[in-house]
Design a protein around this motif. Structure first.
Motif, mmCIF file in Angstrom:
data_model
loop_
_atom_site.group_PDB
_atom_site.id
_atom_site.type_symbol
_atom_site.label_atom_id
_atom_site.label_comp_id
_atom_site.label_asym_id
_atom_site.label_seq_id
_atom_site.Cartn_x
_atom_site.Cartn_y
_atom_site.Cartn_z
ATOM 1 N N GLN A 20 0.815 -1.187 0.000
ATOM 2 C CA GLN A 20 0.000 0.000 0.000
ATOM 3 C C GLN A 20 0.858 1.250 0.000
ATOM 4 O O GLN A 20 2.064 1.186 0.072
ATOM 5 C CB GLN A 20 -0.899 -0.017 1.234
ATOM 6 C CG GLN A 20 -0.227 0.341 2.537
ATOM 7 C CD GLN A 20 0.898 -0.567 2.922
ATOM 8 O OE1 GLN A 20 1.331 -1.417 2.168
ATOM 9 N NE2 GLN A 20 1.413 -0.361 4.092
ATOM 10 N N ASN A 22 0.102 3.989 2.314
ATOM 11 C CA ASN A 22 -0.738 4.532 3.377
ATOM 12 C C ASN A 22 -0.284 5.900 3.850
ATOM 13 O O ASN A 22 -1.082 6.657 4.407
ATOM 14 C CB ASN A 22 -0.783 3.553 4.556
ATOM 15 C CG ASN A 22 -1.489 2.261 4.190
ATOM 16 O OD1 ASN A 22 -2.306 2.233 3.288
ATOM 17 N ND2 ASN A 22 -1.156 1.186 4.876
ATOM 18 N N VAL A 25 -2.350 9.185 2.988
ATOM 19 C CA VAL A 25 -3.540 9.649 3.694
ATOM 20 C C VAL A 25 -3.199 10.763 4.686
ATOM 21 O O VAL A 25 -4.006 11.657 4.928
ATOM 22 C CB VAL A 25 -4.215 8.473 4.426
ATOM 23 C CG1 VAL A 25 -5.419 8.925 5.222
ATOM 24 C CG2 VAL A 25 -4.605 7.403 3.425
ATOM 25 N N SER A 33 -5.125 11.726 -2.548
ATOM 26 C CA SER A 33 -5.637 10.949 -1.416
ATOM 27 C C SER A 33 -7.118 10.605 -1.592
ATOM 28 O O SER A 33 -7.631 9.718 -0.905
ATOM 29 C CB SER A 33 -5.428 11.704 -0.101
ATOM 30 O OG SER A 33 -6.172 12.910 -0.083
ATOM 31 N N VAL A 36 -7.803 6.992 -2.169
ATOM 32 C CA VAL A 36 -7.949 6.106 -1.021
ATOM 33 C C VAL A 36 -9.392 6.107 -0.530
ATOM 34 O O VAL A 36 -9.941 5.061 -0.168
ATOM 35 C CB VAL A 36 -6.996 6.526 0.107
ATOM 36 C CG1 VAL A 36 -7.173 5.629 1.340
ATOM 37 C CG2 VAL A 36 -5.554 6.492 -0.366
ATOM 38 N N ASN A 352 -10.837 -0.129 3.242
ATOM 39 C CA ASN A 352 -9.982 0.557 4.204
ATOM 40 C C ASN A 352 -10.812 1.381 5.178
ATOM 41 O O ASN A 352 -11.871 1.913 4.840
ATOM 42 C CB ASN A 352 -8.932 1.423 3.506
ATOM 43 C CG ASN A 352 -9.530 2.593 2.760
ATOM 44 O OD1 ASN A 352 -10.029 3.532 3.371
ATOM 45 N ND2 ASN A 352 -9.482 2.551 1.431
ATOM 46 N N THR A 354 -10.115 4.482 8.107
ATOM 47 C CA THR A 354 -9.118 5.458 8.546
ATOM 48 C C THR A 354 -9.619 6.225 9.761
ATOM 49 O O THR A 354 -10.828 6.393 9.957
ATOM 50 C CB THR A 354 -8.790 6.466 7.427
ATOM 51 O OG1 THR A 354 -10.000 7.145 7.037
ATOM 52 C CG2 THR A 354 -8.207 5.750 6.219
ATOM 53 N N LYS A 370 -6.208 -1.609 6.070
ATOM 54 C CA LYS A 370 -6.644 -2.045 4.747
ATOM 55 C C LYS A 370 -6.774 -3.559 4.715
ATOM 56 O O LYS A 370 -6.024 -4.275 5.390
ATOM 57 C CB LYS A 370 -5.646 -1.610 3.670
ATOM 58 C CG LYS A 370 -5.723 -0.140 3.302
ATOM 59 C CD LYS A 370 -4.839 0.147 2.099
ATOM 60 C CE LYS A 370 -4.971 1.593 1.653
ATOM 61 N NZ LYS A 370 -4.127 1.883 0.473
#
Length: 452
Positions: A20, A22, A25, A33, A36, A352, A354, A370
């Motif tokens: 990924q 990540n 983010v 972003s 995502v 995912n 967050t 994720k």
């Protein structure tokens, strides 16, 4: 036979490199972003990604072993040499392992936003490849008999799976605030399939009995959409498969392989400091119609030994003829047939969740989890992050990720903005840069945007 199995082996080796990005983010103000979670609102006003430079990323993953597991210093008489250490590779494998690659280039991207809503458009070229392989694949090095314990060794390669696809997507995204706490977003993607290879089924079993009889069974079906040249033997079975080197590259983009994809997301912001988000990405399919073939092989081969009595009594025998006939019997047991037909494949969806908390304007703490579904197996990974920001001009992040069979991955990212020009670069695997020979994961993402 220069058959399907050789082609598949070469493909398997070439994909020895999904991870990924990540860190993306948690860097402030980067329009990408929204890839995502389409409900994210990272930019105000408008943006334009520089053609082919707005977002370039490559993610690779091998959960089974690292390069340092393969090549190790020798011992004893080989202490001054490097050796291929299959025992160490075998010890590092899990029951089920993943080799994967994901890459993309944003050909063009732009977006517009108002106080309530935002619209984005992306044209991306994407490549995904995933191979599942069992640890039992290395047991083949022991042959079919355990001489120490005087018992047969059986082998199963029936948990293998491979899927490789390349496509271009035209994606239109829309997000909107709902009330004071929620935002929702959706991205609709029209897909242009370029090429695909997927194992519909892959079952291979080898069993040895106490009387030393060996039985091999296979039931394999491989679907492809790619320009290939197939030759056949006199009985109509597949004799060889070769890539068509004279194919017009333009046909990759003007073929009939089409599909749809969707990203769906939402965020909840109960106060100015906390934001929680969830998204499902790459829901969808491609229907493959051009240059499609499905290759089948189903058969059984039994080897019950060789009669050496003529050799013992010196009457002689032609061993060359025997082995030629044995090879021919083996090949005839696993003849490959093919048929042309359309089929569908998914585009490898992920989920995912967050969470971001900003105790100060210059500090962000967060987490992203994720999950990927690969051949029915749920593959989770999680990342915690801390970001430091200096207004709209500098943003940085440090991450720590836990992934399958690789618990320690330190990552970092930075965004710099001067006037309308925004530059960013990130990786979730700094240890891959510092010690590539010990790494099972590698990813990097970078790009240039114009923010207005």
């Amino acid at each position: 036979m220069k058959s399907l199995y050789i082609s598949l082996l070469l493909l398997f080796i070439s994909t020895v490199v999904l991870a990924q990005d990540n860190a993306l983010v948690f860097l402030k103000g980067i329009p990408q972003s929204t890839q995502v979670n389409p409900a994210f609102r990272p930019f105000k006003g408008n943006y334009l990604s520089l053609p082919a430079l707005g977002s370039v990323k490559i993610n690779t993953q091998n959960t089974g072993f690292a390069w340092s597991d393969i090549i190790t210093p020798g011992t004893g008489l080989q202490s001054d040499s490097l050796i291929v250490n299959l025992d160490k590779v075998s010890a590092s494998l899990q029951d089920n392992n993943i080799l994967a690659t994901e890459g993309s280039i944003q050909i063009i991207g732009f977006g517009f936003s108002s106080e309530k809503a935002a619209i984005t458009f992306d044209l991306n070229s994407r490549f995904k490849s995933k191979v599942n392989y069992p640890s039992s694949i290395l047991n083949l090095r022991y042959g079919n008999w355990d001489y120490d314990n005087d018992r047969p060794i059986n082998h199963s390669l029936s948990n293998m799976y491979m899927n490789t696809l390349a496509y271009t997507e035209a994606a239109l995204g829309y997000s909107r605030y709902i009330g004071d706490y929620f935002s929702v977003g959706i991205r609709v993607k029209y897909l242009f399939g370029i090429g695909n290879l997927e194992s519909e089924k892959f079952n291979v079993e080898m069993q040895t009995y106490e009387n030393s009889t060996v039985e091999i069974k296979n039931d394999v079906a491989i679907r492809t959409s790619m320009p290939i040249i197939i030759s056949y033997d006199e009985d109509g079975y597949v004799n060889s498969i070769n890539f068509d080197e004279n194919v017009d590259r333009g046909t990759f983009f003007t073929n009939d392989n089409r599909g749809w994809g969707f990203d769906i997301g939402a965020t909840y912001q109960p106060n100015s400091r906390l934001t929680i988000g969830a998204a499902i990405n790459d829901l969808g399919f491609i229907k493959w119609k051009s240059n499609t073939q499905t290759f089948y092989s189903e058969g059984e081969f039994i080897y019950d030994g060789m009669d050496i009595s003529d050799e013992i009594i010196n009457e002689g025998s032609d061993n060359d003829d025997y082995w030629d006939e044995l090879a021919e019997d083996f090949e005839n047991s696993f003849k490959v047939t093919d048929e042309s037909s359309t089929y569908k494949t998914g585009i490898m969806a992920s989920v995912n969740i967050t969470a971001q908390y900003e105790p100060r304007q210059w500090l962000t703490l967060g987490n992203i989890t994720k999950s990927y579904i690969i051949n029915g197996e749920w593959i989770p990974e999680t990342t915690v992050a801390a970001g430091l920001h200096a207004g709209h001009f500098v943003s940085s992040v440090l991450t720590y990720s836990i992934m399958k069979n690789a618990p320690a991955n330190i990552g970092a990212g930075v965004m710099l903005k001067g006037g309308p020009i925004q530059l960013y670069c990130m990786t979730d695997h700094l240890n891959s840069v510092l010690s590539p020979q010990n790494s099972k994961y590698l990813n990097v993402r970078l790009g240039i945007n114009l923010i207005y």
